[in-house]
Each structure stands twice: as C-alpha cells, then as structure tokens.
Design an enzyme around this catalytic site. Structure first.
Site, PDB file in Angstrom:
ATOM      1  N   ASP A  47     -37.671 -29.154 -86.185  1.00  0.00           N
ATOM      2  CA  ASP A  47     -38.868 -29.039 -85.359  1.00  0.00           C
ATOM      3  C   ASP A  47     -38.981 -27.592 -84.908  1.00  0.00           C
ATOM      4  O   ASP A  47     -38.065 -27.063 -84.265  1.00  0.00           O
ATOM      5  CB  ASP A  47     -38.732 -29.979 -84.151  1.00  0.00           C
ATOM      6  CG  ASP A  47     -39.967 -29.999 -83.258  1.00  0.00           C
ATOM      7  OD1 ASP A  47     -40.869 -29.162 -83.448  1.00  0.00           O
ATOM      8  OD2 ASP A  47     -40.007 -30.854 -82.347  1.00  0.00           O
ATOM      9  N   VAL A  48     -40.095 -26.932 -85.226  1.00  0.00           N
ATOM     10  CA  VAL A  48     -40.224 -25.523 -84.859  1.00  0.00           C
ATOM     11  C   VAL A  48     -40.253 -25.323 -83.346  1.00  0.00           C
ATOM     12  O   VAL A  48     -40.071 -24.203 -82.856  1.00  0.00           O
ATOM     13  CB  VAL A  48     -41.473 -24.874 -85.500  1.00  0.00           C
ATOM     14  CG1 VAL A  48     -41.379 -24.908 -87.020  1.00  0.00           C
ATOM     15  CG2 VAL A  48     -42.758 -25.512 -85.001  1.00  0.00           C
ATOM     16  N   ASN A 107     -46.130 -21.150 -90.480  1.00  0.00           N
ATOM     17  CA  ASN A 107     -47.354 -21.926 -90.664  1.00  0.00           C
ATOM     18  C   ASN A 107     -47.436 -23.185 -89.814  1.00  0.00           C
ATOM     19  O   ASN A 107     -48.536 -23.634 -89.471  1.00  0.00           O
ATOM     20  CB  ASN A 107     -47.466 -22.309 -92.144  1.00  0.00           C
ATOM     21  CG  ASN A 107     -48.517 -23.360 -92.402  1.00  0.00           C
ATOM     22  OD1 ASN A 107     -49.713 -23.089 -92.380  1.00  0.00           O
ATOM     23  ND2 ASN A 107     -48.079 -24.599 -92.639  1.00  0.00           N
ATOM     24  N   SER A 135     -55.932 -18.829 -86.117  1.00  0.00           N
ATOM     25  CA  SER A 135     -57.082 -19.701 -86.358  1.00  0.00           C
ATOM     26  C   SER A 135     -58.326 -19.004 -85.855  1.00  0.00           C
ATOM     27  O   SER A 135     -58.260 -18.138 -84.970  1.00  0.00           O
ATOM     28  CB  SER A 135     -56.896 -21.032 -85.612  1.00  0.00           C
ATOM     29  OG  SER A 135     -58.100 -21.761 -85.563  1.00  0.00           O
ATOM     30  N   TYR A 171     -54.867 -25.033 -77.881  1.00  0.00           N
ATOM     31  CA  TYR A 171     -54.724 -24.551 -79.260  1.00  0.00           C
ATOM     32  C   TYR A 171     -55.185 -23.098 -79.369  1.00  0.00           C
ATOM     33  O   TYR A 171     -54.502 -22.258 -79.983  1.00  0.00           O
ATOM     34  CB  TYR A 171     -55.551 -25.446 -80.171  1.00  0.00           C
ATOM     35  CG  TYR A 171     -55.419 -25.154 -81.646  1.00  0.00           C
ATOM     36  CD1 TYR A 171     -54.250 -25.470 -82.340  1.00  0.00           C
ATOM     37  CD2 TYR A 171     -56.470 -24.591 -82.369  1.00  0.00           C
ATOM     38  CE1 TYR A 171     -54.132 -25.222 -83.700  1.00  0.00           C
ATOM     39  CE2 TYR A 171     -56.363 -24.345 -83.723  1.00  0.00           C
ATOM     40  CZ  TYR A 171     -55.192 -24.658 -84.382  1.00  0.00           C
ATOM     41  OH  TYR A 171     -55.083 -24.412 -85.733  1.00  0.00           O
ATOM     42  N   LYS A 226     -52.951 -19.818 -80.460  1.00  0.00           N
ATOM     43  CA  LYS A 226     -53.294 -19.039 -81.647  1.00  0.00           C
ATOM     44  C   LYS A 226     -53.669 -17.597 -81.297  1.00  0.00           C
ATOM     45  O   LYS A 226     -53.426 -16.676 -82.091  1.00  0.00           O
ATOM     46  CB  LYS A 226     -54.429 -19.725 -82.406  1.00  0.00           C
ATOM     47  CG  LYS A 226     -54.018 -21.063 -83.024  1.00  0.00           C
ATOM     48  CD  LYS A 226     -52.877 -20.921 -84.012  1.00  0.00           C
ATOM     49  CE  LYS A 226     -52.578 -22.201 -84.775  1.00  0.00           C
ATOM     50  NZ  LYS A 226     -51.524 -22.021 -85.783  1.00  0.00           N
ATOM     51  N   ILE A 252     -60.781 -25.782 -92.553  1.00  0.00           N
ATOM     52  CA  ILE A 252     -60.125 -26.013 -93.838  1.00  0.00           C
ATOM     53  C   ILE A 252     -59.950 -27.511 -94.041  1.00  0.00           C
ATOM     54  O   ILE A 252     -59.635 -28.251 -93.108  1.00  0.00           O
ATOM     55  CB  ILE A 252     -58.751 -25.309 -93.879  1.00  0.00           C
ATOM     56  CG1 ILE A 252     -58.889 -23.828 -93.502  1.00  0.00           C
ATOM     57  CG2 ILE A 252     -58.127 -25.463 -95.257  1.00  0.00           C
ATOM     58  CD1 ILE A 252     -59.747 -23.005 -94.429  1.00  0.00           C
TER      59      ILE A 252
END
Length: 246
Positions: A65-66, A92, A145, A158, A162, A191
């Site tokens: 888990d990052v 990523n 992002s 988020y 980012k 995306i």
C-alpha cells in the site's frame, strides 16, 4: 549487475489496471524490465506480468500500500537489494473519495492525502539515493491531474493531493538535476478508467476540445517519452494530457 542492466529497470506503482497497466506494457515494449506494484488486484497483476514477459521483458510483482511508509520501504528496498537500483520510477497509484466539501468526512480527506500525496514520499524516498549512487542518471515521473491544476467540484481532497504532487515534483527536480535524474509530472484529464465509473462519458467527451475521452495509452505514450533519451533536457515540468481542456 552492470550499468547497462541497471539502466533497464523501472518501478511503476498502481500498475495492475488502468493507466498504470498501460504504462507498464508501453515501457516493456520500450525495452525496460518492470517492477510493478499492486495492492489488492493480484490476479490482474499476475496477468500483466505474463503479458510483459510475452514481450520479452522481466516483470517483478510487489504488493504494498503506497500509503504505508514501512511497507513501501521494505518492498522497494528489498527489490533494489535483489536486482539493483531503478533507472526509472513512475509514481502512479492514487485514489479518489469525492464529496462536496461540507459533507466530506475527515477519513475521506485523510485517505486521499495519505495515498496520493504521502505516497510520493513513501515510494520515492527509498529509491532516490540508490538511483543517485549508480551515477547513470535516471527518470522519475509522477502523476497529477487536471484537478490539481484547475480544481474540480467535489474533489477538494483529490485536487489538494494532486496540486501538492506538482510542488513536490518541481522541488525534487531541482535537487536531482545535477545528478542527471529528471523529475516530471503528467497531469491527465478525463481518461477512460474505473475512476470514471458512473460518469456520463458522452457528456464529458463533448466538453473536451478534441471531442473524446483520453485512453490509458495516451498517458502511457507521454510517460514513455519522458523516460526516453530524447527527454534528458526536460525536468521540473507538468505535461497535461487532457485533449485541450486547459
């Protein structure tokens, strides 16, 4: 291990699906051996490894888990001790937990920041000095992002994570430039991945100047370039892959 062998290894986090998977396959096609991390999607990670090996490159699977600093350090350090320092790293892995800010829970804020922003430190910190010690240069690519550049409704957590990645990337680029290690950031727009699950894709596509959503392969192509010799004079940059949204 020779410098030539060392130069062909790249770590990619969050590589079992979506953008990470496309990056792993593209870099394998470019001639890199890949170490790919995943958290839960073991079957998908194993399928990716099989596909990488069918291209003729070696795939190493790392499960961690990052957001877990100790787990990142142990897995990455072990991989480096086993097979040598990486030439490249693609940070990523990321998550979302969207909600209007007044209704956003503290847990939703913390989970996103710990995974997306703390993950920058947790993943890259153990591998930077081994990369420096090879004296062979290197490439680091982080994933931001469009939300980190212009913000987005319901994504304060988020977008904050980012945007933070952009600042961290630019700072690390300045530190590592004299070591011939470039550090750049890719900022995708909309995306076609699981992150768009439940979204009105047709409506989103109409808002994009090129009139389509992006594909994971669109992002992978940009990462491929940033890891190439042709990108050796590019560092500290944010490259948007968003069909002209901004």
């Amino acid at each position: 291990m020779s410098d030539e062998e060392t130069s062909r290894r790249v770590l990619i986090t969050g590589a079992s699906r979506g953008i990470g998977r496309a990056i792993a396959l593209r870099l394998a096609g470019d001639g890199f051996d890949v170490s790919v991390s995943y958290l839960r999607s073991k079957a998908e990670a194993e399928a990716l490894a099989t596909e990488v090996e069918s291209i003729g490159r070696r795939a190493t699977l790392l499960q961690f888990d990052v957001a877990d600093r100790d787990a990142c350090r142990d897995a990455i350090t072990g991989d480096i001790e086993s097979s040598g320092a990486y030439f490249g790293a693609v940070s990523n892995a990321g998550i979302t937990a969207d909600a209007a800010f007044p209704g956003m829970s503290g847990d939703a804020w913390d989970r996103v920041l710990r995974t997306n922003l703390d993950g920058f430190y947790n993943v890259l910190h153990p591998l930077v000095m081994p990369m420096v010690r090879t004296r062979s240069g290197g490439r680091i690519v982080t994933m931001s992002s469009v939300s980190g550049i212009i913000g987005n409704r319901g994504q304060a957590n988020y977008a904050a994570s980012k945007a933070g990645i952009i600042g961290a990337t630019k700072s690390l680029a300045q530190e590592l430039a004299k070591r011939r290690i470039t550090v750049n950031c890719v900022a995708p727009g909309w995306i076609e991945t699981e992150m768009l699950e439940g979204a009105d894709r047709e409506a989103l596509a109409k808002m994009v100047p090129v009139r389509r959503l992006g594909t994971p392969e669109d992002v992978a192509a940009t990462v491929s370039f940033l890891l190439s010799e042709g990108a050796s004079y590019i560092t500290g940059q944010v490259i948007s892959v968003n069909g002209g949204l901004i």
